[in-house]
Design an enzyme around this catalytic site. Structure first.
Site, short mmCIF file in Angstrom:
data_model
loop_
_atom_site.label_atom_id
_atom_site.label_comp_id
_atom_site.label_asym_id
_atom_site.label_seq_id
_atom_site.Cartn_x
_atom_site.Cartn_y
_atom_site.Cartn_z
N ASP A 193 47.77 35.54 41.10
CA ASP A 193 46.77 35.67 42.16
C ASP A 193 45.94 34.41 42.18
O ASP A 193 45.29 34.06 41.18
CB ASP A 193 45.88 36.89 41.91
CG ASP A 193 44.79 37.03 42.97
OD1 ASP A 193 45.15 37.22 44.15
OD2 ASP A 193 43.59 36.93 42.63
N GLU B 179 51.52 35.05 46.34
CA GLU B 179 51.21 35.45 47.71
C GLU B 179 51.51 34.31 48.68
O GLU B 179 51.38 33.14 48.34
CB GLU B 179 49.73 35.81 47.83
CG GLU B 179 49.37 37.16 47.25
CD GLU B 179 47.90 37.47 47.49
OE1 GLU B 179 47.61 38.41 48.27
OE2 GLU B 179 47.06 36.78 46.90
N ASP C 263 40.58 40.43 40.21
CA ASP C 263 41.67 39.47 40.23
C ASP C 263 42.87 39.94 39.41
O ASP C 263 44.03 39.74 39.81
CB ASP C 263 41.18 38.11 39.71
CG ASP C 263 40.09 37.53 40.59
OD1 ASP C 263 40.11 37.82 41.80
OD2 ASP C 263 39.22 36.80 40.07
#
Length: 409
Positions: A191, A276, A357
């Site tokens: 992340d 991502e 997170d």
């Protein structure tokens, strides 16, 4: 651990220190490359604007021959023809990307802003016994061999460049067979953020070194000094511009070194890496965070992960940018209605306490493994408990807004 190899094209970049004659020759070459590129671009633009005619590489190459025969452009014959032909090939590639809607229309190269570089194919240089000599030069380049080329490798292309800090670099493209460690079973979700550059699904947080912020005062002082120099103040303005270039180079070098070390460790320790698909360009529209986002350099981080994973036989999986990794409980699958950026820790209705997170990284990992296993969708069900959907769903992006472009810092 067994070791295998794969065949890749790899560029090895070194710093070198040219003599005065070599520096003058290369500077002339850079200028001629820029001139030929701009003239060919103008000719192709005029042909399309007036006659709707597409001029290809062969036509511009014939134009170059004619330009060299004119009195005002006879200086083009003083430098090697190889970089000039490569400039025309790069222009052809730029137009191909434009026609296929992968890029905007090519723009002219600027003497002050464009990258100073020249590319040589095998006919434009000689590499023997670890010594590189370029066309139109009698002496080899004084290269600082910070690392050896692969054993038995011979460069197939050489690119010489000079950065804004005045440093000279040579990049050699070679065939390489990097040693790959044997497969490991580990998988990790990543992340990206601002306070923590990356947070891993293992719970580890890598602090963002914020290289631009550390050198912001030095950079600001150099830019103030440059702004005080008048346009006609040649030598002093050139020195001030060089100081600004050195400040930027220090920031970029430290950032690149940090990203290389981080991505190499992630690729070596994990067989599967899930990230991502962030829309960094849209995020830069957030004026409060754009400077920090640029300093984090998420795009370069992803690029390094992808090409190193290819080198070492690893796999990088990308999940959809609209996947609500921060709002989804990694324990029960509950989807929270909203999750403001200032909420860094929260507790789900199931009783699980989450670090924002770490929870996002775990959800990214689970979504990526689902995609890898069966092509599953990465958006959860809208009902509360129930986990991720096992049916591929159509992803409908929400309306664009400033809040949607904010990163999960």
């Amino acid at each position: 651990m067994s070791v295998t190899t794969c065949h890749v094209k790899r560029a090895f970049k070194y710093r070198f220190y040219p003599t005065d004659a070599q520096a003058a020759e290369l500077s002339r070459t850079f200028g001629c490359v820029r001139k030929v590129y701009n003239m060919a671009l103008a000719a192709r633009t005029e042909a399309w604007t007036l006659r709707r005619e597409r001029v290809n590489y062969n036509a511009t190459s014939a134009m170059l021959t004619g330009w060299k025969k004119t009195e005002e452009l006879a200086y083009l014959c003083e430098v090697s023809s190889v970089p000039l032909q490569q400039a025309l090939r790069h222009l052809q590639g730029a137009f191909s990307n434009f026609w296929q809607k992968r890029a905007k229309y090519p723009t002219f190269k600027s003497r002050k802003k464009s990258r100073r570089s020249a590319e040589y194919t095998t006919s434009g240089f000689r590499y023997r016994d670890g010594r590189l000599t370029l066309a139109k030069m009698t002496d080899p380049l004084d290269i600082v061999w910070s690392r050896p080329l692969p054993e038995g490798a011979s460069p197939s292309m050489v690119t010489v460049s000079q950065d804004a800090a005045g440093r000279w670099f040579v990049s050699m493209l070679c065939d390489d067979r990097p040693a790959m460690p044997g497969a490991v079973n580990a998988a990790v979700g990543v992340d990206a953020g601002i306070t923590s550059l990356v947070t891993l699904s293992t719970g580890e947080k890598v602090t963002n070194p914020r290289h631009e912020r550390q050198d912001r005062e030095r950079l600001a002082k150099a830019q103030r000094d440059l702004s005080r120099k008048a346009e006609g103040d040649g030598a002093n303005r050139a020195k001030a511009r060089l100081r600004v270039g050195r400040a930027y180079a220090r920031i970029a070098d430290r950032r690149r070194d940090f990203l290389h070390k981080l991505t190499t460790r992630l690729v070596r320790e994990n067989q599967t890496i899930v990230i991502e698909d962030l829309s960094v360009r849209n995020m830069l529209g957030n004026r409060r965070l754009s400077r920090a986002i640029s300093d984090a350099s998420w795009t370069e981080l992803r690029s390094m992960l992808e090409y190193k994973a290819e080198w070492y036989g690893r796999e990088v999986i990308t999940v959809d940018r609209w996947f609500p990794s921060s709002k989804l409980c990694s324990a029960c699958g509950t989807l929270q209605s909203r999750m403001p950026l200032n909420v860094r820790e929260w507790t789900c209705a199931c009783g699980t306490a989450h670090d924002r997170d770490v929870n996002a990284a775990r959800n990214i990992l689970a979504a990526g493994l689902a995609v890898a296993a069966c092509g599953d969708g990465v958006r959860p069900q809208r009902s509360t408990p129930g986990g991720q959907s096992s049916v591929k769903q159509e992803v409908v992006p929400p309306p664009r807004s400033r809040a949607a472009a904010r990163p999960r810092g």
